[in-house]
Enzyme design. Sequence first.
Site, PDB file in Angstrom:
ATOM      1  N   ARG A  87       0.251  -1.250   0.043  1.00 61.60           N
ATOM      2  CA  ARG A  87       0.079  -0.151   0.280  1.00 61.60           C
ATOM      3  C   ARG A  87       0.755   0.820   0.459  1.00 61.60           C
ATOM      4  O   ARG A  87       2.201   1.432   0.523  1.00 61.60           O
ATOM      5  CB  ARG A  87      -0.760   0.267   1.372  1.00 61.60           C
ATOM      6  CG  ARG A  87      -1.550  -1.018   1.123  1.00 61.60           C
ATOM      7  CD  ARG A  87      -2.891  -1.026   2.771  1.00 61.60           C
ATOM      8  NE  ARG A  87      -3.380  -1.987   3.289  1.00 61.60           N
ATOM      9  CZ  ARG A  87      -4.273  -2.429   2.753  1.00 61.60           C
ATOM     10  NH1 ARG A  87      -5.275  -1.886   1.350  1.00 61.60           N
ATOM     11  NH2 ARG A  87      -5.319  -3.924   3.468  1.00 61.60           N
ATOM     12  N   HIS A 107       3.594  -9.353   0.863  1.00 62.41           N
ATOM     13  CA  HIS A 107       2.375  -8.795   2.104  1.00 62.41           C
ATOM     14  C   HIS A 107       3.699  -7.741   2.866  1.00 62.41           C
ATOM     15  O   HIS A 107       4.157  -6.930   3.714  1.00 62.41           O
ATOM     16  CB  HIS A 107       1.690  -8.988   3.249  1.00 62.41           C
ATOM     17  CG  HIS A 107       1.704  -8.137   3.846  1.00 62.41           C
ATOM     18  ND1 HIS A 107       1.768  -8.744   5.644  1.00 62.41           N
ATOM     19  CD2 HIS A 107       0.508  -7.764   4.124  1.00 62.41           C
ATOM     20  CE1 HIS A 107       0.915  -7.684   6.684  1.00 62.41           C
ATOM     21  NE2 HIS A 107      -0.154  -7.306   5.618  1.00 62.41           N
ATOM     22  N   TYR A 109       0.380   4.829  12.773  1.00 62.80           N
ATOM     23  CA  TYR A 109       0.911   3.957  12.670  1.00 62.80           C
ATOM     24  C   TYR A 109       2.319   3.251  13.762  1.00 62.80           C
ATOM     25  O   TYR A 109       3.326   3.919  13.412  1.00 62.80           O
ATOM     26  CB  TYR A 109       1.126   2.784  11.415  1.00 62.80           C
ATOM     27  CG  TYR A 109      -0.670   3.016  10.902  1.00 62.80           C
ATOM     28  CD1 TYR A 109      -1.560   3.453  11.431  1.00 62.80           C
ATOM     29  CD2 TYR A 109      -0.354   1.301  10.019  1.00 62.80           C
ATOM     30  CE1 TYR A 109      -2.651   3.705  10.191  1.00 62.80           C
ATOM     31  CE2 TYR A 109      -2.176   1.387   9.499  1.00 62.80           C
ATOM     32  CZ  TYR A 109      -2.582   2.223   9.334  1.00 62.80           C
ATOM     33  OH  TYR A 109      -4.402   1.845   8.961  1.00 62.80           O
ATOM     34  N   ARG A 153      -2.637  -6.985  19.051  1.00 64.18           N
ATOM     35  CA  ARG A 153      -3.359  -5.774  19.659  1.00 64.18           C
ATOM     36  C   ARG A 153      -4.778  -5.574  19.406  1.00 64.18           C
ATOM     37  O   ARG A 153      -5.711  -5.380  20.101  1.00 64.18           O
ATOM     38  CB  ARG A 153      -3.627  -4.967  17.917  1.00 64.18           C
ATOM     39  CG  ARG A 153      -4.126  -3.699  17.668  1.00 64.18           C
ATOM     40  CD  ARG A 153      -3.280  -2.546  16.599  1.00 64.18           C
ATOM     41  NE  ARG A 153      -4.479  -3.907  15.421  1.00 64.18           N
ATOM     42  CZ  ARG A 153      -4.296  -3.138  14.320  1.00 64.18           C
ATOM     43  NH1 ARG A 153      -3.314  -2.754  13.680  1.00 64.18           N
ATOM     44  NH2 ARG A 153      -4.611  -4.502  13.386  1.00 64.18           N
ATOM     45  N   HIS A 155       1.050  -1.189  15.165  1.00 61.50           N
ATOM     46  CA  HIS A 155       1.196  -1.747  14.152  1.00 61.50           C
ATOM     47  C   HIS A 155       2.713  -2.622  13.837  1.00 61.50           C
ATOM     48  O   HIS A 155       2.269  -3.448  13.212  1.00 61.50           O
ATOM     49  CB  HIS A 155       1.303  -1.013  12.964  1.00 61.50           C
ATOM     50  CG  HIS A 155       0.945  -1.426  11.429  1.00 61.50           C
ATOM     51  ND1 HIS A 155       1.892  -1.415  10.350  1.00 61.50           N
ATOM     52  CD2 HIS A 155      -0.399  -2.341  11.064  1.00 61.50           C
ATOM     53  CE1 HIS A 155       0.944  -2.213   9.682  1.00 61.50           C
ATOM     54  NE2 HIS A 155       0.102  -2.618  10.173  1.00 61.50           N
TER      55      HIS A 155
END
Length: 780
Positions: free
Chosen positions: A447, A507, A540, A637, A665
Amino acid sequence: MTLKGKDGEESAAQIFHEIEVVPGVEEKPEETKRALTVREIVPQRPSLPPVAPARALTRTPADSVPVPEPDEDGFHDLSRPEYLLNRELTWLNFNFRVLHEAEDERTPLLERLKFIAIVSSNVDEFVMKRIGGLKQLVGAGIHEPSADGRTPQEQLDECNKLVRKLEKRKRRALLALLPRLEEHGIRIVSYNDLAAEDKAYLRELYFENYYPLVTPQATDPAHPFPFISNLSLNLLVTLRHSDESDPRLARVKVPEGAIPRLLELRDSKTFVRFEDVMANNLDLLFPGMVIDEVAMFRVTRNANTEREEEKAEDLLALIESELRDRKFAPIVRLEVSDNLSLSHRGMLAAELGLDEAADVFEVEGMQGMRDLMQLTSIPDPALHDAPFHPVDHLDLVSERNIFHVIREAGSVLLHHPYISFATSVERFLSEASSDPKVRAIKMCLYRTSADTQVLNYLIDAARNDKQVAVVVELKARFDEQANIRWAARLEEAGIHVTYGVVGLKTHCKVVLVVRQDHDGLRRYAHVGTGNYHAGTARLYSDLGLLTCGKHIGQDLTELFNYLSTGYKPKRRYKRILPAPKTCRHGLLMRIEREIQQHAEGSPGLIQMKMNALEDARITRALYRASQAGVQVDLIIRDTCRLRPGIPGLSENARVISVVGRFLEHARIAYFRNDGDEEYFIGSADLMRRNLNSRVEVLAPVESPDLREELRTLLDIQLEDTRCAWEMQSDGSYVQRTPAEGDEVVKGSQEQLIDLYAKRRKRSHKLKRRKPQGFNRRNIR
């Protein structure tokens, strides 16, 4: 927003506890035992104070399945499903903890409003992804239970009940917050409560700026029921001609895009919902007609539209097709205003193919509370968290070539948002793009954001005749369209773009730079836990490692060769733990090693900081470690399957969740390893999908100084008594608070802000004290 589902509220209360705050009640669960401090487990470390017991009990919902007990022989059979908590329900539980930030008096008012908006957005996404997926399983007739023993239908029923409970509590939080905001001049008012001149102002504003964008659609035998787009706001209007008694129906979509959801009255900090203005000016759309009823509704569509990659000749075309499918995907939720008549409610459910009892959510007040985020930009310092500005990393403040700095240091640890993303990661790529000694840049892109400079630097590098290769993940959910656009732009610049390996999502967050140093080619790398996204790097909490370690560089070369070809020869990785190849095996091996090495004189210790613990094999291994006496500290989390505090099984395990102004994160895995400690950071959560179906990277942190930085982070969060919630064996979470009489300590995130600010300040002082040499004379 209050949800009054006909079958949900009372039955949900029977299954789940509501969050409750009981002042003066000290938590004393039967399974409580004194947690070992780091000093007791690792004698060489300084002692940390034990966590004080809570003096006010703030508890989130418990799981409906009772805490499992051993059999009559005292044996815990970990194959039994009740030892694993449900993935979906524990994720919803996380949102109760987030919502509590909106209820907490210690949180500034506009920040509280922000958390209401965040929970609203989270629930929308949950319904699209997880409820949508469960509905697909139910529709396919699949009854196979999940690892926790629930069938898809059972999960769907419990999720819907908990969502209704969460929405009810969110509505209550907003109603409590609005009067407090009014004290500061910020109001959300009804159109009908306005003075005549204010109504006239808004009517003119609407007519001149927005009315041309509105298109009414009739529903009658000549006009079939219109298509309703995902998460759009809609007015259902019942109307008739003045000389007729038969009602007619029309749907009016509230325009989307750059239009503000909340219209402000002349810079007054008084706001009116856009749909409220529309509903009270329908005479512009339907002149001369009688309006009998106006109600709001909103639909949520399934976001699970993935097709089989193996059968696709063109992955880009496949993703574009999936995006079109998502637009027309089945509807999984209908939200309606509480003034909608029962007959029209049933009509809508039937037209949209929904079960009225299970899939229709009645909403009192504002639908789509995610749009409340608009108000959080009001510039009133008293209503926001104290200003925060990232600092430059101490090793990167000089104007020296960043590759010289990394080569001298060996590795540099970054911690965002405390450390500036722009002056570290973006600088790394900026200098790589222009450095004449850099030969190649390789990067994985999952992203990114429109305001990041990362991709511009890659394009600059290509224009500077460097070899640039980028692995773009086209299936990053909800970012597919943006990634398709970026991939096209990169290819236009001459960059070699690939889309990873068929069947796996890419990822991992890695950059590899190959540079011609004075002593030959050297590989420089960045391995991170977060995306290359300038926006989330400010919101984050993530870690990154800049390194020129030889073995990590070799490993990443092998990884990029795999990503660009998909070929699977026997690639041997010396330092990193990549998924799906070795990550799960490497973690399980280290957990087992900790069990074998555990001894009275050298106790075992496993500490993991992750977003989620969902993988059943990892969870059961951690149970066995705790049962063997190894201290297991988990900072998770959201989703967590492991139940801590079960006598005879997980008494040595504790699970905490940190919720604060930044989204946690970062991923860290620590193993004491009989004193030869190991630390890893990386992109992988402990989830089946991450370990089986994604390309992930965990990289070791080997520098003693950098390990000490990670140790500080872990210790601060494990001892947090402001932002931390501790899981109980029944699946509920209790918010930690200082014991009565104890000093009120800042939360871990505020402590880290102070820590980095102090380091920066101390660095400036040392520089000022540094003796200055004589200035060199200019010799002409």
